[in-house]
Write an enzyme that holds these catalytic residues in place. Structure first.
Site, PDB file in Angstrom:
ATOM      1  N   ASN A  35      -6.445   1.335  -4.514  1.00  0.00           N
ATOM      2  CA  ASN A  35      -6.973   1.082  -5.858  1.00  0.00           C
ATOM      3  C   ASN A  35      -6.553   2.137  -6.878  1.00  0.00           C
ATOM      4  O   ASN A  35      -7.374   2.866  -7.429  1.00  0.00           O
ATOM      5  CB  ASN A  35      -8.495   0.974  -5.809  1.00  0.00           C
ATOM      6  CG  ASN A  35      -8.962  -0.136  -4.888  1.00  0.00           C
ATOM      7  OD1 ASN A  35      -9.251   0.115  -3.712  1.00  0.00           O
ATOM      8  ND2 ASN A  35      -9.006  -1.357  -5.384  1.00  0.00           N
ATOM      9  N   TYR A  94      -0.879 -11.785  -0.542  1.00  0.00           N
ATOM     10  CA  TYR A  94      -0.478 -10.473  -1.059  1.00  0.00           C
ATOM     11  C   TYR A  94      -0.583  -9.402   0.018  1.00  0.00           C
ATOM     12  O   TYR A  94       0.359  -8.623   0.248  1.00  0.00           O
ATOM     13  CB  TYR A  94      -1.345 -10.079  -2.256  1.00  0.00           C
ATOM     14  CG  TYR A  94      -1.126  -8.643  -2.687  1.00  0.00           C
ATOM     15  CD1 TYR A  94       0.036  -8.268  -3.354  1.00  0.00           C
ATOM     16  CD2 TYR A  94      -2.074  -7.656  -2.400  1.00  0.00           C
ATOM     17  CE1 TYR A  94       0.258  -6.950  -3.731  1.00  0.00           C
ATOM     18  CE2 TYR A  94      -1.862  -6.333  -2.774  1.00  0.00           C
ATOM     19  CZ  TYR A  94      -0.698  -5.992  -3.429  1.00  0.00           C
ATOM     20  OH  TYR A  94      -0.480  -4.683  -3.789  1.00  0.00           O
ATOM     21  N   ARG A  99     -14.696 -13.623  -5.071  1.00  0.00           N
ATOM     22  CA  ARG A  99     -13.391 -14.264  -5.050  1.00  0.00           C
ATOM     23  C   ARG A  99     -12.838 -14.257  -3.626  1.00  0.00           C
ATOM     24  O   ARG A  99     -13.007 -13.277  -2.899  1.00  0.00           O
ATOM     25  CB  ARG A  99     -12.425 -13.528  -5.984  1.00  0.00           C
ATOM     26  CG  ARG A  99     -12.848 -13.531  -7.429  1.00  0.00           C
ATOM     27  CD  ARG A  99     -11.848 -12.804  -8.306  1.00  0.00           C
ATOM     28  NE  ARG A  99     -11.709 -11.401  -7.921  1.00  0.00           N
ATOM     29  CZ  ARG A  99     -10.982 -10.519  -8.601  1.00  0.00           C
ATOM     30  NH1 ARG A  99     -10.315 -10.906  -9.684  1.00  0.00           N
ATOM     31  NH2 ARG A  99     -10.898  -9.267  -8.200  1.00  0.00           N
ATOM     32  N   ILE A 148      15.313  -7.321  -8.178  1.00  0.00           N
ATOM     33  CA  ILE A 148      15.603  -6.643  -6.916  1.00  0.00           C
ATOM     34  C   ILE A 148      16.160  -7.620  -5.883  1.00  0.00           C
ATOM     35  O   ILE A 148      16.597  -7.212  -4.812  1.00  0.00           O
ATOM     36  CB  ILE A 148      14.358  -5.941  -6.347  1.00  0.00           C
ATOM     37  CG1 ILE A 148      13.209  -6.949  -6.138  1.00  0.00           C
ATOM     38  CG2 ILE A 148      13.937  -4.791  -7.244  1.00  0.00           C
ATOM     39  CD1 ILE A 148      12.047  -6.380  -5.362  1.00  0.00           C
ATOM     40  N   ASP A 179     -10.918 -11.062  -1.380  1.00  0.00           N
ATOM     41  CA  ASP A 179     -11.349  -9.711  -1.722  1.00  0.00           C
ATOM     42  C   ASP A 179     -12.092  -9.080  -0.549  1.00  0.00           C
ATOM     43  O   ASP A 179     -12.973  -9.705   0.038  1.00  0.00           O
ATOM     44  CB  ASP A 179     -12.273  -9.732  -2.943  1.00  0.00           C
ATOM     45  CG  ASP A 179     -11.516  -9.866  -4.250  1.00  0.00           C
ATOM     46  OD1 ASP A 179     -10.275  -9.778  -4.217  1.00  0.00           O
ATOM     47  OD2 ASP A 179     -12.163 -10.060  -5.293  1.00  0.00           O
ATOM     48  N   SER A 203      -0.254  -1.279   0.624  1.00  0.00           N
ATOM     49  CA  SER A 203      -1.574  -1.463   0.026  1.00  0.00           C
ATOM     50  C   SER A 203      -2.677  -1.345   1.067  1.00  0.00           C
ATOM     51  O   SER A 203      -2.493  -1.706   2.237  1.00  0.00           O
ATOM     52  CB  SER A 203      -1.644  -2.854  -0.631  1.00  0.00           C
ATOM     53  OG  SER A 203      -2.969  -3.201  -0.960  1.00  0.00           O
ATOM     54  N   SER A 204      -3.825  -0.859   0.619  1.00  0.00           N
ATOM     55  CA  SER A 204      -5.003  -0.793   1.495  1.00  0.00           C
ATOM     56  C   SER A 204      -5.469  -2.178   1.911  1.00  0.00           C
ATOM     57  O   SER A 204      -6.224  -2.313   2.884  1.00  0.00           O
ATOM     58  CB  SER A 204      -6.144  -0.066   0.782  1.00  0.00           C
ATOM     59  OG  SER A 204      -6.529  -0.759  -0.397  1.00  0.00           O
ATOM     60  N   LYS A 223       2.458  -7.193   1.770  1.00  0.00           N
ATOM     61  CA  LYS A 223       2.517  -5.737   1.789  1.00  0.00           C
ATOM     62  C   LYS A 223       2.630  -5.201   3.209  1.00  0.00           C
ATOM     63  O   LYS A 223       3.286  -4.175   3.453  1.00  0.00           O
ATOM     64  CB  LYS A 223       1.288  -5.153   1.080  1.00  0.00           C
ATOM     65  CG  LYS A 223       1.390  -5.182  -0.428  1.00  0.00           C
ATOM     66  CD  LYS A 223       2.621  -4.424  -0.894  1.00  0.00           C
ATOM     67  CE  LYS A 223       2.743  -4.325  -2.393  1.00  0.00           C
ATOM     68  NZ  LYS A 223       3.945  -3.567  -2.807  1.00  0.00           N
ATOM     69  N   GLN A 225       8.711   0.326  -5.947  1.00  0.00           N
ATOM     70  CA  GLN A 225       7.413  -0.030  -6.523  1.00  0.00           C
ATOM     71  C   GLN A 225       7.362  -1.483  -6.995  1.00  0.00           C
ATOM     72  O   GLN A 225       6.281  -1.995  -7.292  1.00  0.00           O
ATOM     73  CB  GLN A 225       7.098   0.884  -7.719  1.00  0.00           C
ATOM     74  CG  GLN A 225       7.217   2.360  -7.425  1.00  0.00           C
ATOM     75  CD  GLN A 225       6.251   2.828  -6.368  1.00  0.00           C
ATOM     76  OE1 GLN A 225       5.077   2.460  -6.377  1.00  0.00           O
ATOM     77  NE2 GLN A 225       6.732   3.642  -5.439  1.00  0.00           N
TER      78      GLN A 225
END
Length: 310
Positions: A174, A145, A271, A58, A274, A121-122, A149, A77
């Site tokens: 998720n 990440y 981790r 892309i 998270d 993303s949430s 997003k 996506q």
């Protein structure tokens, strides 16, 4: 005939979305460089005369320009997923997710595409204690990440303001289901747990297992994408979830119940990056897109286990 371009078509959401579009007689063009997507996912799509595929990046603006000629909708996506992976390698995540998105949006603008729907993303919400998470909350991304997003969605919405390109960002909570890769260090929790427990092995839970997620079956994400592309709404971000939450310990119990097993998980340290809890308020998507979850968690989990058993 309506024509759609799906970036990251070899990935989990991309292939399921393409499948749904083809079932409705829509011409689908797909692009993937297989950095994270899988070639095997494309096998059922190739049976359709309405599907064409180009292997490429892309980041290739000339290639995207060719692919977007005559396209009505772009479903973006393509991404390098995973919070842990982004912490270990922020450069790759940032380049693919940020620069890649900019290239996709600019090509769509030049090709006069009707609508671009981008996957967010949430994780953009961060570890806020307020639940459920509502789109009006101030984002607080806690990993490269999540930050990439947030950039993805903000750039898309800015294109709506600057260039009159219809754009919608979907904050996935998720997503899980068939064709999701269960292997590798960065595999999502549900396919990884299903794969391990089908083999009689113990899944590894990071932390105490009381962290919770709004696990959302793939059909719901596909439905949200299609509604977003055909709605009159533009320049907005929406949560895509089921509006509930399940702890990781409860997930293990549910899988044991479906599989007829009694496997105890192993526990390891949390981790970095998270979030503790993830729970979507879906009232905005319900009101403006007509979105409703079409498959609830338990049914989706049973379908997922059935797929991996097969």
């Amino acid at each position: 005939m309506t024509t759609a371009l799906v970036t990251g078509v070899g990935g989990f959401v991309g292939v399921n979305l393409a499948d749904s579009l083809l079932d409705d007689g829509i011409e689908v063009r797909g692009i993937d460089n297989f950095a994270t997507g899988r070639r095997r996912n494309l096998r059922p799509l190739r049976d359709s005369s309405n599907f064409s595929f180009t292997e490429g990046s892309i980041g290739d603006s000339d290639l995207l320009g060719e692919l977007m000629n005559g396209v009505d909708y772009v479903f973006h996506q393509a991404a390098v997923p995973s919070v842990p992976r982004s912490i270990e390698d922020p450069m790759t995540t940032t380049d693919a997710n940020c620069t890649g998105t900019a290239t996709v949006l600019d090509a769509a603008r030049a090709a006069d595409v009707d609508t671009v729907v981008v996957a967010s993303s949430s994780s953009v919400y961060g570890s806020t204690e307020t639940l459920p998470k509502v789109e009006t909350m101030t984002p607080s991304p806690e990993s490269p990440y999540a930050l990439s997003k947030y950039y993805t969605e903000r750039l898309a919405l800015q294109f709506d303001e600057l260039y009159d390109l219809d754009t919608v960002a979907l904050r996935y909570f998720n997503i899980f289901g068939p064709r999701q890769d269960p292997n590798g260090e960065y595999a999502a929790v549900i396919p990884k747990f299903v794969d391990l427990m089908l083999s009689g092995d113990a899944p590894v839970v990071y932390g105490d297992g009381e962290q919770s997620r709004d696990f959302t079956y793939i059909d719901n994400a596909v439905e949200a994408n299609r509604l977003a592309a055909t709605s009159d709404v533009s320049g907005e971000a929406f949560n895509v979830g089921c509006g509930g939450r399940v702890t990781i310990n409860e997930l293990v119990d549910a899988l044991n119940n479906i599989l007829g097993t009694d496997i105890e998980p192993e526990y390891d340290d949390l981790r970095p990056g998270d979030v503790k809890h993830s729970h979507a308020d879906i009232s905005k998507a319900r009101e403006h897109l007509g979105y409703e979850p079409v498959v609830e968690f338990t049914d989706g989990l049973e379908r997922t286990v059935s797929y991996y058993r097969g």
